[in-house]
Design a protein around this motif. Structure first.
Motif, PDB file in Angstrom:
ATOM      1  N   ASP A   1       0.859  -1.184   0.000  1.00 57.14           N
ATOM      2  CA  ASP A   1       0.000   0.000   0.000  1.00 57.14           C
ATOM      3  C   ASP A   1       0.895   1.233   0.000  1.00 57.14           C
ATOM      4  N   TYR A   2       0.922   1.915  -1.114  1.00 59.14           N
ATOM      5  CA  TYR A   2       1.763   3.110  -1.185  1.00 59.14           C
ATOM      6  C   TYR A   2       1.198   4.072  -2.207  1.00 59.14           C
ATOM      7  N   TYR A   3       1.677   5.298  -2.154  1.00 57.91           N
ATOM      8  CA  TYR A   3       1.272   6.342  -3.077  1.00 57.91           C
ATOM      9  C   TYR A   3       2.520   6.936  -3.723  1.00 57.91           C
ATOM     10  N   LEU A   4       2.330   7.471  -4.901  1.00 53.78           N
ATOM     11  CA  LEU A   4       3.409   8.124  -5.639  1.00 53.78           C
ATOM     12  C   LEU A   4       2.999   9.557  -5.933  1.00 53.78           C
ATOM     13  N   PHE A   5       3.961  10.434  -5.876  1.00 51.69           N
ATOM     14  CA  PHE A   5       3.690  11.863  -6.043  1.00 51.69           C
ATOM     15  C   PHE A   5       4.711  12.488  -6.980  1.00 51.69           C
ATOM     16  N   TRP A   6       4.296  13.522  -7.663  1.00 51.15           N
ATOM     17  CA  TRP A   6       5.211  14.441  -8.334  1.00 51.15           C
ATOM     18  C   TRP A   6       5.007  15.823  -7.700  1.00 51.15           C
ATOM     19  N   TYR A   7       6.130  16.384  -7.250  1.00 53.08           N
ATOM     20  CA  TYR A   7       6.131  17.729  -6.698  1.00 53.08           C
ATOM     21  C   TYR A   7       6.926  18.644  -7.615  1.00 53.08           C
ATOM     22  N   LYS A   8       6.529  19.906  -7.668  1.00 51.82           N
ATOM     23  CA  LYS A   8       7.213  20.932  -8.454  1.00 51.82           C
ATOM     24  C   LYS A   8       7.806  21.955  -7.499  1.00 51.82           C
ATOM     25  N   GLN A   9       9.076  22.309  -7.729  1.00 58.19           N
ATOM     26  CA  GLN A   9       9.737  23.315  -6.900  1.00 58.19           C
ATOM     27  C   GLN A   9      10.323  24.394  -7.810  1.00 58.19           C
ATOM     28  N   PRO A  10       9.587  25.486  -8.023  1.00 58.94           N
ATOM     29  CA  PRO A  10      10.113  26.589  -8.844  1.00 58.94           C
ATOM     30  C   PRO A  10      11.317  27.225  -8.147  1.00 58.94           C
ATOM     31  N   PRO A  11      12.143  27.943  -8.883  1.00 55.65           N
ATOM     32  CA  PRO A  11      13.320  28.575  -8.281  1.00 55.65           C
ATOM     33  C   PRO A  11      12.944  29.484  -7.124  1.00 55.65           C
ATOM     34  N   SER A  12      13.546  29.219  -5.981  1.00 59.06           N
ATOM     35  CA  SER A  12      13.335  30.035  -4.780  1.00 59.06           C
ATOM     36  C   SER A  12      11.875  30.133  -4.379  1.00 59.06           C
ATOM     37  N   ARG A  13      11.121  29.134  -4.722  1.00 59.97           N
ATOM     38  CA  ARG A  13       9.713  29.153  -4.355  1.00 59.97           C
ATOM     39  C   ARG A  13       9.303  27.823  -3.725  1.00 59.97           C
ATOM     40  N   GLN A  14       8.096  27.825  -3.223  1.00 53.61           N
ATOM     41  CA  GLN A  14       7.578  26.722  -2.445  1.00 53.61           C
ATOM     42  C   GLN A  14       7.355  25.456  -3.272  1.00 53.61           C
ATOM     43  N   MET A  15       7.573  24.304  -2.666  1.00 54.80           N
ATOM     44  CA  MET A  15       7.310  23.033  -3.310  1.00 54.80           C
ATOM     45  C   MET A  15       5.806  22.783  -3.299  1.00 54.80           C
ATOM     46  N   ILE A  16       5.246  22.471  -4.458  1.00 59.69           N
ATOM     47  CA  ILE A  16       3.812  22.248  -4.552  1.00 59.69           C
ATOM     48  C   ILE A  16       3.529  20.899  -5.204  1.00 59.69           C
ATOM     49  N   LEU A  17       2.414  20.306  -4.827  1.00 59.92           N
ATOM     50  CA  LEU A  17       2.019  19.025  -5.383  1.00 59.92           C
ATOM     51  C   LEU A  17       1.505  19.205  -6.802  1.00 59.92           C
ATOM     52  N   VAL A  18       1.989  18.367  -7.701  1.00 57.56           N
ATOM     53  CA  VAL A  18       1.527  18.386  -9.091  1.00 57.56           C
ATOM     54  C   VAL A  18       0.462  17.325  -9.309  1.00 57.56           C
ATOM     55  N   ILE A  19       0.764  16.094  -8.872  1.00 56.84           N
ATOM     56  CA  ILE A  19      -0.138  14.993  -9.143  1.00 56.84           C
ATOM     57  C   ILE A  19       0.205  13.831  -8.217  1.00 56.84           C
ATOM     58  N   ARG A  20      -0.785  12.993  -7.898  1.00 56.41           N
ATOM     59  CA  ARG A  20      -0.551  11.835  -7.054  1.00 56.41           C
ATOM     60  C   ARG A  20      -1.264  10.621  -7.647  1.00 56.41           C
ATOM     61  N   GLN A  21      -0.712   9.452  -7.330  1.00 55.09           N
ATOM     62  CA  GLN A  21      -1.241   8.202  -7.878  1.00 55.09           C
ATOM     63  C   GLN A  21      -1.326   7.169  -6.759  1.00 55.09           C
ATOM     64  N   GLU A  22      -2.482   6.545  -6.627  1.00 56.28           N
ATOM     65  CA  GLU A  22      -2.618   5.452  -5.678  1.00 56.28           C
ATOM     66  C   GLU A  22      -2.114   4.168  -6.332  1.00 56.28           C
ATOM     67  N   ALA A  23      -1.291   3.414  -5.650  1.00 53.53           N
ATOM     68  CA  ALA A  23      -0.685   2.221  -6.248  1.00 53.53           C
ATOM     69  C   ALA A  23      -1.720   1.155  -6.574  1.00 53.53           C
ATOM     70  N   TYR A  24      -2.831   1.158  -5.872  1.00 55.88           N
ATOM     71  CA  TYR A  24      -3.840   0.113  -6.111  1.00 55.88           C
ATOM     72  C   TYR A  24      -4.742   0.442  -7.297  1.00 55.88           C
ATOM     73  N   LYS A  25      -4.616   1.632  -7.844  1.00 60.11           N
ATOM     74  CA  LYS A  25      -5.433   2.032  -8.992  1.00 60.11           C
ATOM     75  C   LYS A  25      -4.664   1.813 -10.283  1.00 60.11           C
ATOM     76  N   GLN A  26      -5.273   1.141 -11.222  1.00 60.15           N
ATOM     77  CA  GLN A  26      -4.619   0.913 -12.512  1.00 60.15           C
ATOM     78  C   GLN A  26      -4.706   2.140 -13.408  1.00 60.15           C
ATOM     79  N   GLN A  27      -5.769   2.928 -13.235  1.00 59.54           N
ATOM     80  CA  GLN A  27      -5.953   4.093 -14.090  1.00 59.54           C
ATOM     81  C   GLN A  27      -4.924   5.158 -13.759  1.00 59.54           C
TER      82      GLN A  27
END
Lengths: 113, 115
Positions: free
Chosen positions: A31-57
């Motif tokens: 049971d795990y999740y995967l994430f992509w985070y974006k960190q612009p130069p000198s700016r805050q890290m923000i969530l881009v997208i997340r994926q549940e491992a149990y979901k095929q879609q």
């Protein structure tokens, strides 16, 4: 132990074009999740997208989509119709129960006008 | 809705000194995690606080310690600073379910330079 590997230190894309960022991971958790985070130069890290491992879609958020290949432990991010504001460091991350995020080393995305 | 806030934004210390960094979680969140991000690298997990106790810890020495207050805000303390402690320190907050799916929301970070 969990590991996340991003093999592309830097990617360049022309404005309005598409770029794909690679990420592979290793985990013994079911049971795990995967994430992509974006960190612009000198700016805050923000969530881009997340994926549940149990979901095929594959998850999609506007111009951002993922290609999740669970058997291959691969989780790539596609940015479509790239914009100047997409220029940033992108980090792939894995999280199992316990709330600890494990990050990859990051991929710098450059967007050319 | 206030997001995660951190103070100070920048800090310069000398080797051997001690430093305290502060974090206020996003409204409605009561779990706080701390990460160290060295220049050009991905963040590394230091520890996480929930209900004023350290719930999980990464591979960091005891020089790194923390605290969580009843209002859920948190402090990160680093003693006997080394040059290698120079980094961006990120605070992230989340809901307390403990499940794998809880998204962590990051603050802007505190950039620490040790001379």
């Amino acid at each position: 132990a969990q590991t996340v590997t991003q093999s592309q230190p830097e990617m360049s894309v022309q404005e309005a074009e598409t770029v794909t960022l690679s990420c592979t991971y290793d985990t013994s958790e079911s049971d795990y999740y995967l994430f992509w985070y974006k960190q612009p130069p000198s700016r805050q890290m923000i969530l881009v997208i997340r994926q549940e491992a149990y979901k095929q879609q594959n998850a999609t958020e506007n111009r951002f989509s993922v290609n999740f290949q669970k058997a291959a432990k691969s989780f790539s991010l596609k940015i479509s119709d790239s914009q100047l504001g997409d220029a940033a460091m992108y980090f792939c991350a894995n999280k199992a129960a316990g709330n600890k995020l494990t990050f990859g080393g990051g991929t710098r995305v450059l967007v050319k006008p | 809705d206030a997001g995660v806030t951190q103070s100070p934004t920048h800090l310069i210390k000398t080797r051997g000194q001690q430093v305290t960094l502060r974090c206020s979680p996003k409204s409605g969140h009561d779990t706080v995690s701390w990460y160290q991000q060295a220049l050009g690298q991905g963040p590394q997990f230091i520890f996480q606080y929930y209900e004023e106790e350290e719930r999980q810890r990464g591979n960091f020495p005891d020089r790194f310690s923390g605290h969580q207050f009843p209002n859920y805000s948190s402090e990160l303390n680093v003693n006997a600073l080394l040059l290698g402690d120079s980094a961006l320190y990120l605070c992230a907050s989340s809901l307390p379910t403990g499940g794998a799916g809880e998204t962590q929301y990051f603050g802007p970070g505190t950039r620490l330079l040790v001379l």
